[in-house]
Design an enzyme around this catalytic site. Structure first.
Site, short mmCIF file in Angstrom:
data_model
loop_
_atom_site.label_atom_id
_atom_site.label_comp_id
_atom_site.label_asym_id
_atom_site.label_seq_id
_atom_site.Cartn_x
_atom_site.Cartn_y
_atom_site.Cartn_z
N ILE A 212 0.80 -1.18 -0.19
CA ILE A 212 0.03 0.02 0.13
C ILE A 212 0.77 1.21 -0.21
CG2 ILE A 212 -1.64 1.24 1.47
CD1 ILE A 212 -2.44 -1.62 2.43
N LYS A 213 0.64 2.28 -0.86
CA LYS A 213 1.32 3.48 -1.05
C LYS A 213 0.36 4.59 -0.40
CE LYS A 213 3.16 6.81 -4.05
NZ LYS A 213 3.34 7.33 -5.25
N VAL A 214 1.00 5.34 0.52
CA VAL A 214 0.12 6.49 0.98
C VAL A 214 0.97 7.95 1.07
CG1 VAL A 214 -1.58 5.02 2.53
CG2 VAL A 214 0.65 5.94 3.40
#
Lengths: 306, 306, 306, 306, 306
Positions: C204-206
């Protein structure tokens, strides 16, 4: 690609009703190389490795073990097209993309087994991915598996045409009622060419026929003496392929002397043959010899002194 | 994964025109384990259980009844890849995910029947789900079912390549005109390797050939004395696979003494073989002996004193 | 590929129940490059050209107009993986096959339109052909098109997992009830990461969250003062992704000074972030500066003094 | 088809990793006509009738109402290729089969509606049946339907490439945040070319950009005065297409004087543009005038005095 | 699993005509856990994280950030089943395989957007792969998107039943003519339950209704005073679901005191409700408190003193 020549226009006219893509690919082949524009074709086929094994095919000229050798031979000789099985075409299609029309030989047999059949070893999709202009199939009219082979050709040819590819059929009668002598009998070779045309082939490959007539019922159709010359036999085979409205190529057979090959090509040309498909007589010679011989063959098909 | 070595780059160059995913998976195998980066491969195949039954395969070394034994043997020996049928791969693919490239052996035969054929026992989709780098098929050139097998391989290989998987072909001529002696004849083994290449194999597995030449028509291609040494026979088989532009692996055959195995590997290496695929000589030895032997085999392929 | 490290084994353990192929591809990424084996990732994403146009992306460092520049930057910096849209990956996947794990960014938006949505610009099949280890999708939680995007991700992720590919989700809340400040609010970023995990993302990229809490109903869950430090906010976002059982990467945002970037990375590392995904701060610097900065970022994630 | 020239070989090298069939079709276009071998292209597109209606397109030169007029114009002018919608290509593909590479324009819009979108009016299968070398799509980056258009192009391009066809994208930003002036702004045209490359186009068609910069955020990337000359703007657009590793063609726009057209082509050539795509300035002139103008345009792209 | 009890047999009798696989899965749920065999169900649903974000859902009981927490809570409490979105189920389905029936919540909404809709986030195929006994969908009767949602449920339910899965529908009227008070009005809740039954649900989840009647036209059907007690309202909702021939579960709503929850459950039981579905009142309590409360709830549904 220059304007189409009259000869090529006339040849394309035979294929009236075929899809434009098929004609465009026939034109690609007919306009390519030294024979380009003449309406005649000279093609290098390399499926000997599949049919007879690598050593019998290449030991006499070891550079020919390399797939790239054949691409370069065909390109440098200025041939019309190069035909080979999937693995061999794949090994050069990228490197030589755009340099010569390719024909994917999509079924193959080998000499290890005893069943007279071929395996379908490639698809129309493969041919498109590799950028081929045509797909080719062998049929063995007469063999116990002939109808299965016809059905495979039918399916492949239908898909090929719907995708704009030309269809080449190698017509090699064998098996069934045919003994070895009958395989090259005049009536049998003509019959094979006719079957190929009826199955939808655009280009037909046959062996040069002998003067022997195999089917007893056919003998009356062949008056004694009328077919003593190869040139006349070639003309009859061409006639059998829709009265000359299909391109019929004659194969060179096993490696022989230059003079023997050339004399045969002369007769093929004189008889109105569509051209030559020369495998072993090309790649089983040293490269320079092969280039020289192919140049002579092309010259003959161009109507120049060979 | 470090930068690719020059040897691996050169090997990938042979596969000109293949999809990037295929090259990436070939690179995964070529860069893995102790042989990683050398351009040579040492692979553990475990399909003996399918072919010969469990007791003939594993009774001599009972821990080998456990699928995990083979994963760990291949990993601990630092091999390039592990090849096995669906059920066996499934039994360890999760536990050992990411530890060694896997090759799904997708067709198999057993010793209970009489038909020389194989069943297709797994699909490209299975290979992707299991995280395999390649899929493998056996062909029996010469057998009455050979063309069906070729067509199965064609279909599987086309789908595999379109999904970025490498294709391994086990070429084991048998049946048809071939008696037992012919199965390992030099011309026949070379022919099998050539057929595998023509069918599109990236990696080809063959048996070490004897000096016998089986096909009468092929004898002239093999001058007397020229192939007395295994090393020269290996070189000829490699030549038959697109002049060395395909990876050819040689199998170890039935379990033998370390010295016999090592001597054979030396000749394979000297002849330019792409590496070894060692099944029974690995898993039919006690684990420590197997690790020791595999270490010596890898050393030879790395050019170290074995 | 060496034996998996304990850190990587532990990380793979989070993905209990995923197909072996997915784990193998996660392992490929986790074992690659300088961060390889640490359980942390540093990734180069280059979709700025699609999002903001070429000049805004590359004019400051013109060699970056060339797709091959980015492959080489990622490889030479020893990064874990390289992520880009279809056309850009295609322009290098062959040349750099096997050199670095690839992530196909399969949906994209640009800055010319007004609709908050993305186009699906590539497929799982493309990813397999290019040899990718993962496929990536952006979601905009909150936008009017969010549910359509979720469904596109669902479909793509399901197919990807069935084919053994890992799934990366860029979670960028925007639109709907969210004003510009809310897009990086702590509760909203955590919510986005949680949604990505629920949709099945493996990675997951945030964006690094601010201390602002946007949803009134969420305020009680965030005691005043408890999240003043970025490190604590990072820890909360990681917690929101299945209590740290998903890899959460933090993006670097617009180009800034080395020191600002490094300080942020320190906090990300201290908070247990899974790593950094650094685009503009990499390719918008001269190559040597970028390599130096990436080296420092990796060092921090490896627990070395940065 | 002669041997490929060095210029064409270099151009094909940009398409590393594409399938051989795609390269072969790119080579067909690049080797054809008077520009053949130079690496530059001059193409006739005739989709004006679909876009603006027949009278606005052809009344000024009534023979152009006949589809065959355009085939013959393109062939007689020695152009690289001819591009048109399905019905128009079908009306000549058979008669002119093999005379010029065809590009099937597979989506189209008209001037009767208000939605900024295009209809997909032809398929890859159509292109193959017609013998096309490429398929073409228009995108409108910025429009509310842009993402749908991108997805249509993605699907068509993937299938085209899998079948060996080259892909041409007409990148015409409009709609969304873009007013009329912005449609030809330097940053916007460059952005459009970049998007086409990212979507996988092999050949990109754009309009010659003005010196205006539309996106406020992009202004700093364009130093004042640096792009006053069209030649420099062309160079920037080419740079935006993977640093010149995609063929970028510039369209001629509405009919103008020969001198205006020629001056623009000079700048396109000087800026490294891949060639010209000339519609209205060709078919809206009397045939002889058109042939003369096209000859001058080709001469410029061949580096001869125009 | 012992012999089915009479209560379960009777319940299965309601689903006359459903496929055997559906009944087998309903039986799995009805025979499982402490309520097993009673005909009543107590289920833990955890989709709060998707609906309200992680902090609002789990900050009050941080161990609940971990997906495994919920599996273990449901198993240790002896519940009938556990329901959650795809990513959360995937994170435990393997580890807890066979320990509790699973319900895949296949559509979801979040609180960031403004559109009253749900995304379809999982498929029947996912449910089968995860070993679920049922698949669940939410509908919002009344909302502008209600018909799209009905169609999604229809499609999903049809496929689920064809694969032998039970179907659970969460019926939550909202939007359209319904204000906040109307969402739990007696007539509206009963209407929602009836719609779910009509759409093919086997198990229906609703909120406990208030005594308010929202639709003016419906008021005459509800005599004043007849529905003052929740028990009677529950009975009416159950009646509305095919006269009690569908399992209707009542949800617990936001976290409240044990006594409030217990009193409500008593009325649900007294009114013939099929059981309870308890989310926030379970996982937002410390684990021991949650286990104690769930034990009391089950006891009530088993007819024991709570």
């Amino acid at each position: 690609m220059a304007h189409l020549t009259e000869a090529v226009r006339e040849t394309l006219g035979w294929y009236d009703g075929e899809r434009p893509g098929v004609k465009a690919n026939l034109a690609r082949i007919l306009m390519h190389g030294r024979p380009g524009g003449s309406g005649r074709l000279v093609i290098l086929p390399v499926d000997q490795g599949f049919e007879h094994g690598p050593a019998r095919s290449f030991a006499v000229n070891p550079p020919a073990y390399d797939p790239r050798y054949h691409f370069e031979l065909a390109i440098d000789a200025g041939l019309s097209a190069f035909a080979a099985p999937l693995g061999l075409l794949t090994a050069g299609a990228d490197r030589y993309a755009g340099e010569i029309p390719l024909i994917l030989k999509a079924n193959n047999a080998n000499s290890l087994g005893t069943v007279k059949d071929e395996a379908v070893t490639a698809t129309v999709r493969d041919a498109l991915e590799l950028g081929c202009a045509a797909i080719g199939y062998t049929i063995y009219p007469g063999s116990d598996r002939q109808y299965d082979m016809f059905e495979e050709v039918r399916a492949g040819a239908a898909e090929a045409k719907a995708r704009g590819l030309a269809v080449v059929v190698w017509a090699y009668p064998r098996g069934g009622q045919l003994d070895a002598r009958a395989e090259t009998a005049l009536d049998v070779v003509a019959y094979g060419a006719h079957l190929a045309a009826l199955l939808g082939a655009h280009i037909i490959k046959v062996k040069p026929p002998t003067a022997y007539v195999a089917e007893p019922e056919a003998k009356t159709a062949y008056p004694a003496g009328a077919y003593d010359k190869l040139q006349d036999r070639v003309a009859h085979v061409v006639q059998s392929a829709f009265n000359g409205r299909r391109i019929v190529l004659f194969s060179g057979g096993p490696a022989r002397s230059d003079d023997d090959v050339i004399e045969e090509v002369r007769q093929i040309h004189a008889g109105g043959g569509g051209g030559s498909i020369v495998g072993r007589n090309a790649f089983q010679r040293p490269r320079d010899d092969a280039l020289r011989l192919l140049e002579r063959i092309i010259d003959i098909h161009l109507g120049k002194a060979g």
